[in-house]
Write an enzyme that holds these catalytic residues in place. Sequence first.
Site, mmCIF file in Angstrom:
data_model
loop_
_atom_site.group_PDB
_atom_site.id
_atom_site.type_symbol
_atom_site.label_atom_id
_atom_site.label_comp_id
_atom_site.label_asym_id
_atom_site.label_seq_id
_atom_site.Cartn_x
_atom_site.Cartn_y
_atom_site.Cartn_z
ATOM 1 C CB THR A 55 39.497 4.789 -14.605
ATOM 2 O OG1 THR A 55 40.055 4.276 -15.814
ATOM 3 C CG2 THR A 55 39.631 3.764 -13.508
ATOM 4 C CD GLU A 97 45.852 3.175 -22.894
ATOM 5 O OE1 GLU A 97 44.951 2.718 -23.620
ATOM 6 O OE2 GLU A 97 45.877 4.354 -22.507
ATOM 7 N N GLY A 151 45.095 11.528 -14.967
ATOM 8 C CA GLY A 151 46.288 12.359 -14.824
ATOM 9 C C GLY A 151 45.976 13.805 -15.160
#
Lengths: 669, 669
Positions: free
Chosen positions: B147, B431, B186
Amino acid sequence: MGSRGLGRSVNPDIDSERKASSFDVEKLVNFLDGGADRTRIRRAVERIINSDPIFSQENQYFLTRTERYEAAVKGAVHLWRKIKELGWTNDGPEVYFALRTVGRELAFGIHNGVFIPTIIGLGTDAQIAKWVPLAKDYQIIGTYAQTELGHGTNVRGLETTATFDSSSQDFILNSPQVSSIKWWPGDLSRSANHAIVLAQLYTKGVCHGMHAFIVQIRSLVDHSVLPGIKVGDIGPKMAFEQVDNGYLMMQNVHIPRENMLSRHSMVTSDGSYIHQGSDKINYISMVFTRVRMLSFELLPALSKACVIAIRYSVVRRQSELKPGEKEAKILDYQVQQQKLLPLLATVFAFHFMASSLEAFCKQVNSQIQTKGNISSLPELHALSAGLKALLSGTCSAGVETCRRACGGHGYSMFSGLPSLYARAVASCTYEGENTVMFLQTARFLMKCLARVDCGQPLPQSVSYLSEPFSLHCSAKEKTDFLKPLLYAEAYKHRAQRLIKDSGNKLQSLLQSGVEQYVAWNITSVQLARTAIAHCHYVVVKNFVETVEGLQLDPEIQQVINRLCDLYALTGILSDAGDFLYDGYMSGKQMDLVSASQLDLLSLIRKDAVSIVDAFDYPDQQLNSAIGKYDGYAYQCLFEWAQKDPSNTKVNLAYEKYLKPHFQSAQSKL
Amino acid sequence: MGSRGLGRSVNPDIDSERKASSFDVEKLVNFLDGGADRTRIRRAVERIINSDPIFSQENQYFLTRTERYEAAVKGAVHLWRKIKELGWTNDGPEVYFALRTVGRELAFGIHNGVFIPTIIGLGTDAQIAKWVPLAKDYQIIGTYAQTELGHGTNVRGLETTATFDSSSQDFILNSPQVSSIKWWPGDLSRSANHAIVLAQLYTKGVCHGMHAFIVQIRSLVDHSVLPGIKVGDIGPKMAFEQVDNGYLMMQNVHIPRENMLSRHSMVTSDGSYIHQGSDKINYISMVFTRVRMLSFELLPALSKACVIAIRYSVVRRQSELKPGEKEAKILDYQVQQQKLLPLLATVFAFHFMASSLEAFCKQVNSQIQTKGNISSLPELHALSAGLKALLSGTCSAGVETCRRACGGHGYSMFSGLPSLYARAVASCTYEGENTVMFLQTARFLMKCLARVDCGQPLPQSVSYLSEPFSLHCSAKEKTDFLKPLLYAEAYKHRAQRLIKDSGNKLQSLLQSGVEQYVAWNITSVQLARTAIAHCHYVVVKNFVETVEGLQLDPEIQQVINRLCDLYALTGILSDAGDFLYDGYMSGKQMDLVSASQLDLLSLIRKDAVSIVDAFDYPDQQLNSAIGKYDGYAYQCLFEWAQKDPSNTKVNLAYEKYLKPHFQSAQSKL
């Protein structure tokens, strides 16, 4: 507003939207403010507040709870000085706008908003003269301790006791058990040195119910907690980090007899209890609190969320709409319009509703003050309870819809949206839990229904109950659904039908021998829905009537007309089952509603940015990286992220747990 | 579970509920676990985890973001050691249960869950052999950087580039502009020394689309950020304080040619691009991730919220139900039952749905692995996308309903509910954003509809499209709505009708000359609704079929049958408009649904506490003051509040801003 973006370039994707606006934004700003004069004052106040570093919320997202609390106390004391310096009067527009601008970030919300007004409402003239000046100068800070661990909604069930002891002439306050610990009061855990404590009054062994007492809880010399008192913070919450919500437990705490607020009831030195006059008058202050909440908290939350989400939706481009072309602005997707634009309409619907309700409130208050006439109180109570519930539920859900419509970035605190939601949703619980509120409205509706059956006159907001019951919606084509009378009639029909159905169900249960309280409980799911339908009709009707009464430039009028249509039609689609249930509308007609609603989306889409610009929030107030006037969402996210303190701190976790692992990989790569 | 409450007395209000249970809780526990053996293993693992102070979440609500991160790293390293020590194997039930118990609180979720699997999926054997062992031993920590600030949903639009330079034999990675900065990964901002970067591959001036590259971002010696790399934290979020979500910006970062993951495509030393085999196989790993999310995140969130809210609702007493009697448990109010019990039914509906979807996933995977048969992938994709969206939307809304049903205490972090919501709702976006997911399902449905028209065979989950279209619901009395075939038929009818209507609308737009992409966009609101109706039918049908196939003790079977009925009937009432629209159901029948649903509420009410006990969460896992097994909600809130560190800190705000004010009041009181 031009002034909002001065000195910085603007993202062309948002600039083009503004250039294409069908109306003059400034005119809509003035209309929403209630005149150009008020716009001027508001902006002047905002400039003063926003240029003052003490009110800056710039790095708020990085502060701990304690830091937020400290900043809030500092800000409150600073504003109090500033208001004195500038000579603003308490009932002038400047203070109103100043509080609207920073109010929620300052400490002493309960002190100013509840402690002082309660003394004024329930205190004798002598009590007011003694306490209020001290409180206004922050020489004492007070909280309002009503809710207990075990009791919120049912105030009569509170367990704290205040027992009159004629030998010492004191009231003795006690928290008899864990569930009676006062819980939630704001300004309590760190700031307050006084509390208004709501307690069951006992004198001569008799309980006289809930009364209010002023209890000193901390020393004025060194702020230490007084004997018999246990006070502390209740721990972290979803939001309101700056507020020191606390608990308060009392064991044999003595307070002088004159600390019972005694406008309406008092205890004499021999322990006799005297009740004087009506305390219904105080009731209106609770209603005022609810109504103020609509304009001060709920509307700002939803309107800010709309500004952020709509601005972001014209600078965010994602996926191709037309194959081979540039990625599309996400606001050009019908599914995004469907999420956001009805909320824009909701802002207007609720703006007008809050104004009307406030006007009604004032009218009832003046009837009470001038003629002692409390006949409109039940209607006002029912209206304000139901509307508080409808508006808080809708606004908080709407803020969350806006947040989710911003995708991943809506999950970042920097978007400003998570905190807007976390605050707005609190209002579904406080000042009356929403389901309980709807059921109170339903109880009023059932009483009114009984009046209809007896041919008695009805209060204005429910007078439609005795109006004819139309059987079928007359719409034949989709443009018919742009007729306010037509859709208002549909809402009326639905409310009438649900109220009558609920009444019938209750009646038949009672007739079959079911006890009253059981009948009420097993009808309550339906009763709550009924109250919602009633309130929804009130809002639509009020929107329609307000729009009809406006005398605006045609360009502004057109925008507002469309928003009114959109609000009403979206509601019909959301609760389609209610309108189809008895054949009032057909499936075919529902298709026309849908077609008409989609048409409205694409019309309002064109003005969406200008409409949110007209809410005229300076960037500082939005405190959102993705909702700024200039539309540079990504740049701002990146700038703000770099300020995150964790980016400069030593990484202890690496030092302690990872270093040896990583160093052993060095030779293997 | 008895074991859950040992050594402490239990609140009589919750104890009486357990004694009145209609079934043996342990039997339902075993059923939900998939057998008594698994229950035994799970409990043994939970005891190990919960008795280990390093995994304790006791004071979690007081920690800062940095402290949460540090604890998460410590915990992850500790668990890794513990698993080695105990000899648990990676695919055994112990590791599965250990991760289910503490997984979300540990660091390295992306490292373990995405970085390693991506290397295994996209890497050559040599790459796997080189990187995976290091990663599994935490000698390197990797993130997955896909992303970007400007791109999430539309992966093809990502802007990061990887350009092959044949002179150095390196790929050169660049983030060309602000919108291309990697955002959200993350484990990135503080832990990772490597990243899998998704970038547009350029070689010989030609773009070959998205490929994955392993990029070292920090030194293995001292963890310093490598030249050309800019990395940092993206700032605070709604939740996941323990995760170091980061940004990553690259300027001319060189990596060796062998760091491109090359199972399916590679670049030769002369810069030629070679694509080999099918990469559709990788697609299934994305589906697995989605399906795992249902069981690992969404179901636990909703089921925990139900445990907390239902336990609290039998120990909270508020207002009199019967005048003059003791205050009632709030679960005895019909409005509270209506909020909570359908969610309990939803837990079961989704539990069975997740199991079936997982089985289907495995079946498709085995078809692919053994026969290279990918014919079921489109169906699996459509199902998993739509169900992910339906379940995440419903679960997060459900958690929030539970939270609000706990009134004020649901707003306290100590209830455990705010964090459950803030986490669960994230899954509506990651997701695959939910609206986008529904539209992908809708696209599949429209393709299937076209096949029906051509008489072609249909995949199993949509075969109902070619089944007869019944015109009217046959129910005549309320008990008819307790027949699974009858209500499943209603859901089928609704899905069939909406799919056909959407197809017709698209067709007629195309025939009237509207371009394909416009037609799709202006039908998309309806298409999304259609996909929801389809998924809803799939869930109901699956629940009905599962229940029919069970061979359980009658007492358990009865509970599950009732929950199945309740799930289905509540859905019909919520979307009543869809069932009334074309006269499939009449208003009269809708009243029967409502009556039947209310009957179910009062039946399930009696077993509500036992049902949530059967989810068998130890108190440590709920981490909720108001949802503990012993039912002492107020005591626990009070205990926890006293631990709040702000209760012991010096009050600087008092010292700095309030002291002089207060002291001046001393003489006036």
